[in-house]
Design an enzyme around this catalytic site. Sequence first.
Site, PDB file in Angstrom:
ATOM      1  N   ARG A   1       0.779  -1.019   0.041  1.00 36.44           N
ATOM      2  CA  ARG A   1       0.030  -0.167   0.021  1.00 36.44           C
ATOM      3  C   ARG A   1       0.828   1.225   0.119  1.00 36.44           C
ATOM      4  O   ARG A   1       2.050   1.138   0.312  1.00 36.44           O
ATOM      5  CB  ARG A   1      -0.869   0.157   1.320  1.00 36.44           C
TER       6      ARG A   1
ATOM      7  N   LEU B   1       1.523   0.770  -4.259  1.00 28.08           N
ATOM      8  CA  LEU B   1       0.747   1.230  -5.332  1.00 28.08           C
ATOM      9  C   LEU B   1      -0.587   1.482  -4.742  1.00 28.08           C
ATOM     10  O   LEU B   1      -1.044   0.540  -3.680  1.00 28.08           O
ATOM     11  CB  LEU B   1       0.717   0.027  -6.420  1.00 28.08           C
TER      12      LEU B   1
ATOM     13  N   LEU C   1      -4.472   0.905  -4.586  1.00 25.71           N
ATOM     14  CA  LEU C   1      -5.295   0.124  -5.652  1.00 25.71           C
ATOM     15  C   LEU C   1      -6.534   0.767  -5.482  1.00 25.71           C
ATOM     16  O   LEU C   1      -7.611   0.355  -6.497  1.00 25.71           O
ATOM     17  CB  LEU C   1      -5.507  -1.334  -5.176  1.00 25.71           C
ATOM     18  N   LYS C   2      -6.773   1.649  -4.567  1.00 26.43           N
ATOM     19  CA  LYS C   2      -8.168   2.025  -4.178  1.00 26.43           C
ATOM     20  C   LYS C   2      -8.548   3.349  -5.454  1.00 26.43           C
ATOM     21  O   LYS C   2      -9.528   3.751  -5.751  1.00 26.43           O
ATOM     22  CB  LYS C   2      -8.274   2.595  -3.034  1.00 26.43           C
TER      23      LYS C   2
ATOM     24  N   GLY D   1     -10.868 -13.743   9.547  1.00 22.93           N
ATOM     25  CA  GLY D   1     -10.288 -14.972  10.202  1.00 22.93           C
ATOM     26  C   GLY D   1      -8.951 -15.061  10.336  1.00 22.93           C
ATOM     27  O   GLY D   1      -8.214 -14.252   9.402  1.00 22.93           O
ATOM     28  N   HIS D   2      -8.388 -15.754  11.287  1.00 20.50           N
ATOM     29  CA  HIS D   2      -6.938 -15.796  11.467  1.00 20.50           C
ATOM     30  C   HIS D   2      -6.642 -17.394  11.633  1.00 20.50           C
ATOM     31  O   HIS D   2      -7.485 -18.188  11.787  1.00 20.50           O
ATOM     32  CB  HIS D   2      -6.415 -15.123  12.760  1.00 20.50           C
ATOM     33  N   ASP D   3      -5.356 -17.728  11.694  1.00 15.15           N
ATOM     34  CA  ASP D   3      -4.870 -19.212  11.772  1.00 15.15           C
ATOM     35  C   ASP D   3      -5.910 -20.116  12.654  1.00 15.15           C
ATOM     36  O   ASP D   3      -6.157 -21.030  12.359  1.00 15.15           O
ATOM     37  CB  ASP D   3      -3.505 -19.238  11.982  1.00 15.15           C
TER      38      ASP D   3
ATOM     39  N   ASP E   1      -2.113 -21.007   8.481  1.00 15.02           N
ATOM     40  CA  ASP E   1      -1.402 -20.068   7.718  1.00 15.02           C
ATOM     41  C   ASP E   1      -0.351 -20.546   6.722  1.00 15.02           C
ATOM     42  O   ASP E   1      -0.108 -20.099   5.326  1.00 15.02           O
ATOM     43  CB  ASP E   1      -0.501 -19.152   8.667  1.00 15.02           C
TER      44      ASP E   1
END
Length: 409
Positions: free
Chosen positions: A63, A82, A84-85, A148-150, A179
Amino acid sequence: MSSERQICYNFINVPCFLRDLSCSSKAMVLSGIKIIELAGLAPGPLCGMILADFGAKVVRVDRTRIMTTVDVQGRGKRSIALDLKKPEGAEVLKKLCIQSDVLIEPFRKGVMEKLSLGPKDLLQQNSKLIYARLTGFGQNGRHASKAGHDINFISLAGLLSNFGRKGENPCAPVNLLGDFAGGGLMCAMGIILALFERTHSGKGQVIDASMVEGAAYCSSWLWKSQKLSLMDKPRGENILDSGAPFYETYKTSDGKYMAVGALEPQFYDRLIEGLGLNSSELPPQMSLSDWPELKRIFTKIFASKSQAVWCKIFDNIDACVTPVLSLQEASRYPHNQDRGSFITDEDGQVSPRPAPHLSRTPACVSLARDPKVGEHTEAVLMEYGFTREQINALQCAEVIELNGPKAKL
Ligand SMILES: C[C@H](CCC[C@@H](C)[C@H]1CC[C@H]2[C@@H]3[C@H](O)C[C@@H]4C[C@H](O)CC[C@]4(C)[C@H]3C[C@H](O)[C@]12C)C(=O)SCCNC(=O)CCNC(=O)[C@H](O)C(C)(C)COP(=O)(O)OP(=O)(O)OC[C@H]1O[C@@H](n2cnc3c(N)ncnc32)[C@H](O)[C@@H]1OP(=O)(O)O
């Protein structure tokens, strides 16, 4: 990547520093493959690093307006910053994807479509593109849009319920299984499969890599061994989950630990010998009701000597007994040093070398420090055909950030 900053391993696993063409990127399995990796937290970065280690040219899209990256797996990659929005930013990504083989995107379902960068948008303009979507829950199903995470992924894969000691809450094995094993690694495998298939069909495809499914797939053995009564008892009471005395860790007199994996009777016998016990005075190995007592005996004996002394004893006995090492100790452990299993980059940071070893076309690892955010924006854009004027205009419009040395025209 400069060849002076690479290290490769020949087929007898002797590291050879590269100051010549003996291990040029041409010799690597994925040389010539161009990958765009949208910056993510942990699984996507591992996926990109594996592909870079084996020769792909990986560009990480960071970003703008961020000072640093959380990617600690940036080895061998370049970074562009970059936005992207901004529609112009999305257009830049499209142009990069036209000339690339693979896109790795790690966002939750729908994010890319909102940016008009979904598979339809990108495959339409490059039908050879492999569009890898690495998410927790996959692209459909009721949780598809949830964060969510691992720990969440392995909980839904049925795996977390298996980890932990008897009577204690389930405990995640850091974030290794969801992950990395089920996520980054599985996604890399999907990409390599799709690249292989493309050599026949000439076509790209979309990879829906769900970490719930990837982790579950990795654990197929666990699922299929239910019938063998290996893991059918409550958590912490099975052979491989700290229920058995002969598959356990034991504390030594200096506060360190030994790992015991003496499963088969012949190794169990050697374990008993190494501990100085007499098997005729002990209950049989597979007497489950005696396991707690056997654990008490082993615990007392292991606590009587230091880790170094136990290593000396078990180094010469085939009993499947090894020291429990810290990361730092692992890199210095003699066997790992014999094989050069760990590498040190130019910042002095130690990390594992790529695995597995390929005899003819080994990985050539970059020893350069990880890229800074936007360090290569200018160089990459020029390589992809943007003119200096276009780059200046994008910079003025704050679509990109140039944080590196000026590209030489
Ligand atoms: C357990 C692991 C995670 C371990 C990571 C931790 C070690 C780190 C996590 C947080 C870090 C700390 C934090 O960053 C703050 C400090 C920062 C400092 O620099 C360092 C210290 C910190 C304390 C730092 C320390 C550590 O690094 C951390 C603690 C995992 O499980 S990783 C697996 C995660 N799950 C997935 O990957 C599954 C799929 N993805 C998701 O579910 C979501 O993406 C996720 C990860 C849950 C994040 O959700 P979020 O709502 O934030 O994002 P998305 O909905 O996906 O949307 C992304 C939005 O971003 C926009 N975007 C992306 N790229 C660009 C760009 N180039 N330009 C502009 N915009 C961009 C995108 O358009 C989306 O925007 P919208 O939301 O508007 O649609």
